[in-house]
Design an enzyme around this catalytic site. Structure first.
Site, mmCIF file in Angstrom:
data_model
loop_
_atom_site.group_PDB
_atom_site.id
_atom_site.type_symbol
_atom_site.label_atom_id
_atom_site.label_comp_id
_atom_site.label_asym_id
_atom_site.label_seq_id
_atom_site.Cartn_x
_atom_site.Cartn_y
_atom_site.Cartn_z
ATOM 1 N N ASP A 39 -2.470 38.264 -12.791
ATOM 2 C CA ASP A 39 -3.176 37.372 -11.871
ATOM 3 C C ASP A 39 -4.680 37.548 -11.972
ATOM 4 O OD1 ASP A 39 -3.187 35.416 -9.773
ATOM 5 O OD2 ASP A 39 -3.744 37.016 -8.390
ATOM 6 N N LYS A 52 1.232 25.623 -4.521
ATOM 7 C CA LYS A 52 0.066 24.984 -3.900
ATOM 8 C C LYS A 52 0.298 23.476 -3.904
ATOM 9 C CE LYS A 52 -3.056 28.705 -5.241
ATOM 10 N NZ LYS A 52 -4.198 29.118 -6.083
ATOM 11 N N GLU A 82 3.250 40.485 -9.104
ATOM 12 C CA GLU A 82 1.875 40.133 -9.452
ATOM 13 C C GLU A 82 1.050 41.409 -9.627
ATOM 14 O OE1 GLU A 82 -1.346 38.574 -6.407
ATOM 15 O OE2 GLU A 82 -0.016 36.927 -6.999
ATOM 16 N N LYS A 102 3.736 39.801 -4.232
ATOM 17 C CA LYS A 102 2.336 39.465 -4.422
ATOM 18 C C LYS A 102 1.429 40.573 -3.904
ATOM 19 C CE LYS A 102 1.201 35.126 -3.900
ATOM 20 N NZ LYS A 102 1.013 34.713 -5.308
ATOM 21 N N ARG A 139 0.815 -1.217 0.000
ATOM 22 C CA ARG A 139 0.000 0.000 0.000
ATOM 23 C C ARG A 139 0.845 1.262 0.000
ATOM 24 N NH1 ARG A 139 -3.320 1.617 -2.691
ATOM 25 N NH2 ARG A 139 -4.168 -0.483 -2.521
#
Length: 278
Positions: A211, A130, A190, A162, A93
């Site tokens: 963005d 992410k 961004e 950002k 597994r």
């Protein structure tokens, strides 16, 4: 380094999975029994993680014979194994979860990259940060196996200004503060609107990220960039991101952008169907 990291993750996962012992296998299977087995894809997949799995299984004295190379596409058998039956079943597994997850990312990436190339051979398809904690390096590796770009691995790879950085100190102050950083680090910023785009271009960033622009807004942004290039003989790389997936990526790829970054390459990739049969 990547193979060592993959082996480390597999061994740590096995410790968690086994606990105090494989109760079922150790009860049912004779201690010295040996078996042949095969790991196979039950659908067409880009196999990723094969090299790590071979290192892992061989560390437990399981003989491995790969039938394909890492990154190849297959539906069917791709790894033959032989060894102690108890060991094979205990590892099963952990090995399959690893292969299913990474191969799912590689397969999704390959499909999107090939789709994009039909309309724009020059654009790079990239992932984002992410990722799942602890698996970022391996998930980004899976993107590269699928033909995608890894983007930045960590926060120290580059400067990426950002929206929250801009909200905190403003665009002008952001660029003032980065002047003392090493020349080896690229600077990306961004922007959310064409007005912001016009403002940041005077600082000549290496990369501009459009963005959450709608596809129909990309053309207008590119006109601004083209005019800036005519006036200054300078053009940053252009990245688009935000809400892009396999359903709408071609709406972005048809424009003259350099990078399309997509969180879905990792976060929305499903585990593919891979099994181990004795």
């Amino acid at each position: 380094m990547i193979r060592e990291h993959g082996l480390k993750i597999l061994k740590e996962s096995l410790i968690y999975d086994v606990g105090f012992g494989d109760l079922t296998t150790e009860t049912l299977i004779p201690k010295d029994q040996e078996s042949d087995g095969v790991i196979k894809a039950k659908e067409e997949v880009v196999v990723c993680g094969l090299d790590f799995v071979i290192d892992f299984m061989e560390s437990f004295e399981i003989e491995c014979k790969p039938l394909i190379k890492e990154g190849e596409t297959i539906k069917g058998d791709f790894l033959k194994i032989h060894g102690n039956t108890r060991t094979i079943l205990t590892l099963e597994r952990t090995v399959l979860n690893f292969l299913m997850h990474l191969s799912g990312i590689a397969t999704k990436t390959r499909n999107i990259v090939e789709m994009v190339k039909t309309v724009n051979e020059n654009v790079r398809v990239a992932c984002t940060r992410k990722t799942l904690p602890g698996l970022s390096l391996l998930e980004k590796y899976a993107v590269s196996v699928g033909g995608g770009d890894t983007h930045r691995f960590r926060l120290d790879d580059m400067v990426m200004i950002k929206d929250n950085h801009i909200e905190a100190v403003g665009i002008e102050e952001c660029f003032k503060k980065i002047k003392n950083l090493s020349f080896t680090k690229k600077v990306e910023i961004e922007v959310d609107t064409v007005e912001q785009l016009k403002e940041v271009l005077k600082y000549k960033p290496d990369i501009v990220l459009l963005d959450n622009f709608k596809p129909e807004e990309i053309g207008g942004a590119l006109e601004i960039l083209n005019k800036f290039e005519e006036d200054t003989n300078y053009r940053p790389l252009v990245e688009v991101s935000g809400g892009i997936n396999e359903d709408n990526v071609l709406d972005y790829a048809k424009y003259d952008v350099d990078i399309i970054s997509m969180g879905c390459l990792i976060l929305s990739a499903r585990a593919v169907d891979i099994s181990l049969d004795l």
